[in-house]
Design an enzyme around this catalytic site. Sequence first.
Site, PDB file in Angstrom:
ATOM      1  N   HIS A 159     -11.591   8.728 -10.434  1.00 49.71           N
ATOM      2  CA  HIS A 159     -11.019   7.485  -9.887  1.00 49.71           C
ATOM      3  C   HIS A 159     -11.005   6.354 -10.904  1.00 49.71           C
ATOM      4  CE1 HIS A 159     -10.707   8.639  -5.575  1.00 49.71           C
ATOM      5  NE2 HIS A 159     -11.482   9.611  -6.021  1.00 49.71           N
ATOM      6  N   ASP A 217      -9.028  -0.837 -14.938  1.00 48.99           N
ATOM      7  CA  ASP A 217      -9.237  -0.382 -13.560  1.00 48.99           C
ATOM      8  C   ASP A 217      -8.529   0.953 -13.414  1.00 48.99           C
ATOM      9  OD1 ASP A 217     -10.067  -0.594 -10.913  1.00 48.99           O
ATOM     10  OD2 ASP A 217      -9.235  -2.591 -10.625  1.00 48.99           O
TER      11      ASP A 217
END
Length: 499
Positions: A170, A385
Amino acid sequence: MKDTTRLIIVSNRLPVVMERTQDAWRATPGSGGLVTALAPVLRDRGGVWVGWPGTVEPPTARLRESIQAAVRETGYDLAPVFLDRREKRYYYGVFANEILWPLFHDFASRCSFAPEAWDVYEAVNARFAGVTAALLQPNDFVWVHDYHLLRMAWHLRRERGGQPLAFFLHIPFPPVDLFLKLPWRRQLLEGLLEYDLVGFQAQRDRRHFARCVHALCNDRYRVQTSGSTTVIEDRELDRRTFAGVFPIGIDYDGFVRDTAAASVAQRAWYLHEHYPERQIVLGVDRLDYTKGIPEKLEAYRHALRRWPELAGKVTLVQIVIPSRWELAHYEQLKRQIERLVGEINGEFSRPDWVPVHYHYRSLGREELLAYYRTAEILIAAPWKDGMNLVAKEYCACDLEERGVLLLSEFAGAAAQLHRHAILFNPHDIVGMAEAIRRALDLPEPQRRQRMRRLRQNIHKQDVFWWVDRFLQAALQRRLADFPVVDDFYPGARELATER
Ligand code: GDG
């Protein structure tokens, strides 16, 4: 996915957190990107979720029963992996959050490569593998999530050889010169190469992974890339690992449905009533140094200084969700944010206007949706991110399609949304201030056009698309089943916005 295939999700945390009240255990729903994304999928398909229940208390019969009672709420099975205090500290606190998290987000100087953390990380990965092996049936498909469990397949292979195993990261995967700093670099890569499929959020991450394997494991593995997919061949065992790109989505229809509820509309109206004629710029971030919150505040301050006419016309609502606050870096960051908010409000506030509204707490879903629905602009400014789900959720909830998405070039979401968001470099305070100004001034027809396209894109590639594509690629392992994804380099934004 075949109907007979049972889905086993493995992640560091279960989607419920067990908390001890005076004489009983209470299960509260977990938060964060992973749970938000996967809970609706398992609820739909059924299956088992393996993970840590969030407590370091010994696993008494009572605790186990309370976890099983929570199954009635979740709608799928839960298999707990218990950790003690020391394991929580070294596997989770140190190895995952003070080594892998900073390094994978390009914050190498924040890493503390404590040797004792490695042994505990290995032992806990082996325990996750043991719990999973014990419940496996022949048709199960095991899907492991995130950086806490990079080594799990290595252990599971030794217990259950041929079972199909897939992994999704992720967070970003670091460039080779950063990855090389890891004392356990070879073991971590070899751990990942035990999976049949390794999924990444963006091309950038897949590319870095492929380069690391080539640089470090060239003696045994052959790396070949075709479009958005890399195939890594293990010459010793005559086996292949696929590495593909699967940008995670959100439950778009669920967000739209819940945002349309009268109770959310009423809350949204109430928030706006308090700011007549004012544009709300919203930030929603976990307390984390990767999210660029201080730089966002600096950019806002720069904009207020440079364009005094903005006074009274804009409010920054910055919501910071408490997270990992027990780690020293996070406590320092909280103080830094609070100092900046105080400075900005001290410098600019007037009797009828406070420029920054700062909340340090978790919001209920309804309250979060009301903010998404009402804010004219959302700004997400991470230095790096994996994806940034907040950006996608904001667009889904903008039912009137009048909002603007202001997004860091270094969020994984930028690769997907760069054509219709306003992108900026989060290290460039002046550039970020100019992007804020541009968003505030964007005429309504352009806002509508951009937001409609953003929402179409996010709707099409929602979380169910993500799961389907991932499972299809994992089970078929044919290149034709892998999504073809845009390659994106931050510098490309100047070109992109002209289109
Ligand atoms: C990791 C990666 C990747 C937040 N505050 C509240 C709340 N949330 C929910 C949001 C959103 C999620 O938490 C945050 O997701 P992000 O993607 O923005 O960030 P991370 O937590 O760092 O997630 C990230 C993600 O995994 C998924 O792959 O995108 O890059 O770092 O869903 O809605 N929910 C509620 N109240 C809050 O106060 N109800």
